[in-house]
Design an enzyme around this catalytic site. Structure first.
Site, mmCIF file in Angstrom:
data_model
loop_
_atom_site.group_PDB
_atom_site.id
_atom_site.type_symbol
_atom_site.label_atom_id
_atom_site.label_comp_id
_atom_site.label_asym_id
_atom_site.label_seq_id
_atom_site.Cartn_x
_atom_site.Cartn_y
_atom_site.Cartn_z
ATOM 1 N N CYS A 2 1.002 -1.226 -0.006
ATOM 2 C CA CYS A 2 0.265 -0.054 0.118
ATOM 3 C C CYS A 2 1.162 1.141 0.173
ATOM 4 C CB CYS A 2 -1.049 0.106 1.108
ATOM 5 S SG CYS A 2 -2.034 -1.139 1.184
ATOM 6 N N ARG A 28 3.915 -0.276 -4.503
ATOM 7 C CA ARG A 28 3.701 -0.715 -3.196
ATOM 8 C C ARG A 28 2.349 -1.691 -3.180
ATOM 9 N NH1 ARG A 28 6.969 1.202 0.701
ATOM 10 N NH2 ARG A 28 5.369 0.611 2.190
ATOM 11 N N TRP A 74 -3.145 -2.592 -2.013
ATOM 12 C CA TRP A 74 -2.684 -3.813 -2.016
ATOM 13 C C TRP A 74 -3.732 -4.656 -0.993
ATOM 14 C CZ3 TRP A 74 -1.039 -8.187 1.025
ATOM 15 C CH2 TRP A 74 -0.772 -9.041 0.553
ATOM 16 N N ASN A 100 -2.444 2.041 5.703
ATOM 17 C CA ASN A 100 -1.350 0.868 5.469
ATOM 18 C C ASN A 100 -1.334 0.026 6.736
ATOM 19 O OD1 ASN A 100 0.530 -0.699 4.577
ATOM 20 N ND2 ASN A 100 2.025 0.752 4.359
ATOM 21 N N GLY A 101 -1.553 -1.207 6.516
ATOM 22 C CA GLY A 101 -1.387 -2.370 7.468
ATOM 23 C C GLY A 101 -2.736 -3.072 7.733
ATOM 24 N N GLU A 467 15.839 -19.316 -4.890
ATOM 25 C CA GLU A 467 15.708 -18.036 -5.499
ATOM 26 C C GLU A 467 15.330 -17.996 -6.750
ATOM 27 O OE1 GLU A 467 14.986 -15.098 -4.865
ATOM 28 O OE2 GLU A 467 15.950 -13.532 -6.336
ATOM 29 N N LYS A 471 11.998 -15.963 -8.610
ATOM 30 C CA LYS A 471 12.134 -14.869 -9.637
ATOM 31 C C LYS A 471 11.356 -15.429 -10.804
ATOM 32 C CE LYS A 471 13.483 -12.292 -8.135
ATOM 33 N NZ LYS A 471 13.997 -11.996 -6.870
ATOM 34 N N GLU A 474 7.378 -15.315 -9.920
ATOM 35 C CA GLU A 474 6.715 -14.269 -9.681
ATOM 36 C C GLU A 474 6.550 -13.248 -10.911
ATOM 37 O OE1 GLU A 474 8.637 -11.529 -6.817
ATOM 38 O OE2 GLU A 474 10.487 -12.105 -7.443
ATOM 39 N N HIS A 490 14.545 -38.419 -4.400
ATOM 40 C CA HIS A 490 13.526 -38.539 -3.245
ATOM 41 C C HIS A 490 12.175 -38.312 -3.425
ATOM 42 C CE1 HIS A 490 17.231 -39.929 -0.844
ATOM 43 N NE2 HIS A 490 17.827 -38.518 -1.428
ATOM 44 N N LYS A 584 5.511 -4.586 -3.604
ATOM 45 C CA LYS A 584 6.686 -4.267 -2.868
ATOM 46 C C LYS A 584 6.828 -4.026 -1.456
ATOM 47 C CE LYS A 584 11.382 -3.602 -4.107
ATOM 48 N NZ LYS A 584 12.086 -4.782 -4.565
HETATM 49 C C1 F6R Z 1 11.016 -11.482 -4.398
HETATM 50 C C2 F6R Z 1 10.869 -10.327 -3.421
HETATM 51 C C3 F6R Z 1 10.554 -10.725 -2.099
HETATM 52 C C4 F6R Z 1 11.155 -9.912 -1.054
HETATM 53 C C5 F6R Z 1 10.673 -10.235 0.303
HETATM 54 C C6 F6R Z 1 11.515 -9.269 1.420
HETATM 55 O O1 F6R Z 1 11.545 -10.775 -5.521
HETATM 56 O O2 F6R Z 1 11.408 -9.046 -3.811
HETATM 57 O O3 F6R Z 1 10.602 -12.032 -2.046
HETATM 58 O O4 F6R Z 1 12.736 -10.184 -0.945
HETATM 59 O O5 F6R Z 1 9.231 -9.588 0.401
HETATM 60 O O6 F6R Z 1 11.627 -8.083 1.272
HETATM 61 P P1 F6R Z 1 12.715 -7.148 1.807
HETATM 62 O O7 F6R Z 1 13.847 -7.421 1.250
HETATM 63 O O8 F6R Z 1 12.095 -5.742 1.574
HETATM 64 O O9 F6R Z 1 12.720 -7.397 3.314
#
Ligand code: F6R
Length: 589
Positions: A2, A28, A74, A100-101, A467, A471, A474, A490, A584
């Site tokens: 948000c 966000r 969001w 936000n929250g 990881e 990537k 998402e 396994h 984000k």
């Molecule tokens: C994936 C991604 C998320 C963040 C996670 C933690 O590409 O960016 O998985 O890594 O939400 O975010 P931060 O690093 O801001 O604590």
């Protein structure tokens, strides 16, 4: 998660200005958006479902106003509808709030308010705040009513309120970010600095459990003691263009390309500070690396480097699971929190748990002045610059670089670590050229219609396989999973059929032969083997060359994955900067 943006000042169209600011915060949250602006009779309100980036101010002129608050959402409580979009107002439309929250006790508050005759128009937890504020405004002035309202809220929040006839914005925070931008006779309030960077680089931090009342001049209050607090104006060292796309089609590719430079910036740290922090790790009774999502995978990758280079065991716990491990924390324990935003609620909660136990906290963060930065005993800034694409790229490699540096420092070998990372930074600079990208684009084109893909790695490349899966999932929305190569037999190998792509992450070390054997097992079942490796191997159907980076192989191996995920997203016509259902900076638990 948000975005909040607000303005109070001399400019004549606060509504428009807030919409422009919110567009910069869209990463966000992009389910819906809205703005409330001060109009003479009652507040003007505009709310829409969808992305604010698609709203054209040329064709949709806003009425004149010098004060406005806005929000891009969001969704947490309640679906993506206009009724659930913020700002939320009281029945008369004279009070508006954005939030936000999550208000954890909203059901109890809602029941109480409904019994008093309040009618709810949305399914959000947020709407309870505006009705509660309305209730207290019947007996108290706006500021006192806001204080009473805030005292009733449980959970994490950043909240802003405005009221007809009061040329002021009231803002408060507990656990979710809000920063005040200070201009000449004008003020901005935002969840993140890039929103107002084009107007001012002067900021004031609002801390947890504080409220600020902004009219001509901001007045800060501690919500626990109710006393007024003095604040300093800080000048931040960020250029407006660092938060813009420039000539790139998307932030994600811009940020991938910035890795030509960001790793050098990350490791450009003061040696004395790094050595001091390495000592803290060495003397700790239990070190816990904590992060969420990508940052959590970075923690796991770093635990291998610590094992191999520093011969030290570190515990790795994802933020949301950390409270279950709290009994192992001692006063002499050290929590190393890794976060790009410094605002992730689950990681913040882990820090709170650690602090309650008296443990020390070292944060490795990108956003200077973020909550984690401010609440930790020690901080290392990774200096990657604003990361706006939802998928983390440049922050990931910078975090890996810092943790690698710390591992070498723990082994009294800081200079050797620096040498390795400077060399790796140079190799990454060379990798990020148009021909390399084209080679990966070609692969993306080949596999763009597959249903599933798998990534395997061993040792430090096992967390990188995890990881890689994040990537790919998402931004491409292709089902992707990462495994330790040895785990396939396994169970997961049952998923391989003719043509299933399997990315194999290879390092030129003692793990090479094992992972190549795992690749053979997949190939024998019809898998299409994509090798990310310093050398060509007979098992590969498609080879992506990476430099032989030794202990830094995790940094180089993730680069082609980032490029592949980006190009798959583009080819599948997804917006890589704003993947569906995500946002984000995850400021809710
Ligand atoms: C994936 C991604 C998320 C963040 C996670 C933690 O590409 O960016 O998985 O890594 O939400 O975010 P931060 O690093 O801001 O604590």
């Amino acid at each position: 998660m948000c975005g909040i943006f607000a303005y109070s000042g001399k400019q004549k169209n606060a509504g428009e200005l807030v919409i422009r600011g919110l567009k910069k915060l869209e990463y966000r949250g992009y389910d819906s958006w809205g703005v409330a602006y001060q109009a003479p009779e009652k507040l003007g309100l505009l709310r829409k479902v969808g992305k604010i980036g698609e709203f054209n101010l040329e064709y949709n002129k806003m009425p004149e106003s010098t004060l406005a608050i806005g929000h891009s959402r969001w969704a947490t409580h309640g679906g993506v509808t206009e009724a659930n979009a913020h700002p939320h107002t009281n029945a008369e439309g004279t009070i508006a709030i954005v939030h936000n929250g999550i208000i954890e006790n909203y059901q109890e508050l809602k029941k109480e308010l409904e019994e008093k005759g309040y009618i709810f128009k949305s399914q959000t937890d947020t709407e309870t705040i505006v009705h509660l504020l309305d209730l207290y405004c019947k007996t108290d002035d706006f500021v006192s009513a806001a204080k009473k309202t805030l005292a009733r809220l449980h959970g994490r929040y950043a909240v802003l309120a405005v009221k007809t006839g009061e040329h002021k914005i009231i803002a408060a925070r507990r656990g979710s970010p809000l920063i005040i931008g200070v201009g000449e006779n004008e003020h901005f309030i935002a969840s993140d600095i890039p929103a107002f960077l084009e107007y001012t680089q002067q900021i004031m931090y609002l801390d947890d459990n504080e409220m600020v009342v902004i009219n001509d001049k901001p007045h800060f209050y501690n919500l626990e003691t109710q006393e007024e607090v003095e604040k300093r104006v800080v000048t931040i060292d960020l250029k407006p263009e660092s938060a813009e796309k420039g000539n790139f089609a998307h932030f994600m590719i811009k940020e991938i390309m910035e890795q030509k430079d960001t790793i050098y910036r990350a490791i450009n740290q003061n040696d004395t500070d790094i050595l001091k922090l390495a000592e803290e790790i060495k003397k700790a009774y239990g070190t816990f690396f904590v992060g969420c999502g990508t940052a959590g995978k970075v923690c796991l990758a770093a635990s291998y480097v610590f094992a191999k280079v520093a011969k030290r065991h570190v515990n790795v716990v994802v933020g949301s699971e950390f409270p279950s491990h709290q009994d192992f924390l001692k006063e002499k324990s050290l929590v190393v929190a890794v976060s790009q935003s410094g605002e992730t609620a689950d990681t913040l909660e882990a820090i709170e748990v650690a602090k309650k136990k008296g443990a020390k906290v070292l944060s490795i963060v990108n956003v200077v002045g973020s909550t984690m930065d401010r609440m930790s005993d020690y901080t290392i800034h990774i200096k990657a610059g604003p990361e706006k694409a939802v998928a983390s790229t440049k922050a990931t490699t910078s975090q890996l670089a810092i943790l690698t540096l710390l591992a070498y420092a723990c082994n009294n070998d800081l200079q050797e670590g620096k040498r390795l990372l400077i060399e790796t930074a140079g190799q990454i600079n060379d990798m990020l050229n148009p021909r390399y990208e084209e080679h990966i684009q070609k692969l993306a084109d080949k596999i763009k219609n597959v249903e599933s893909m798998y990534v395997i790695g061993k040792s430090v490349n096992y967390p990188i396989a995890l990881e890689a899966a994040i990537k790919l999932q998402e931004v491409s929305y292709i089902h992707a999973e990462g495994f330790a190569g040895g785990e396939l037999k396994h169970g997961p190998i049952a998923l391989i059929s003719e043509g299933t792509p399997c990315i194999v992450l290879v390092a030129n070390d003692e793990t090479r032969q094992d992972i190549l054997n795992n690749a053979q097992e997949v190939k024998a079942r019809g898998g299409y083997i994509i090798g990310i490796s310093p050398q060509q191997e007979s098992v590969f159907d498609y080879w992506i060359k990476v430099p032989d980076a030794g202990m830094a192989s995790s940094l180089v191996n993730i680069i082609p994955i980032q490029l592949l995920a980006y190009h798959l997203a583009v080819l599948r016509q997804n917006n890589p900067d704003m993947p569906r259902n995500l946002a984000k900076s995850v400021t809710v638990k």
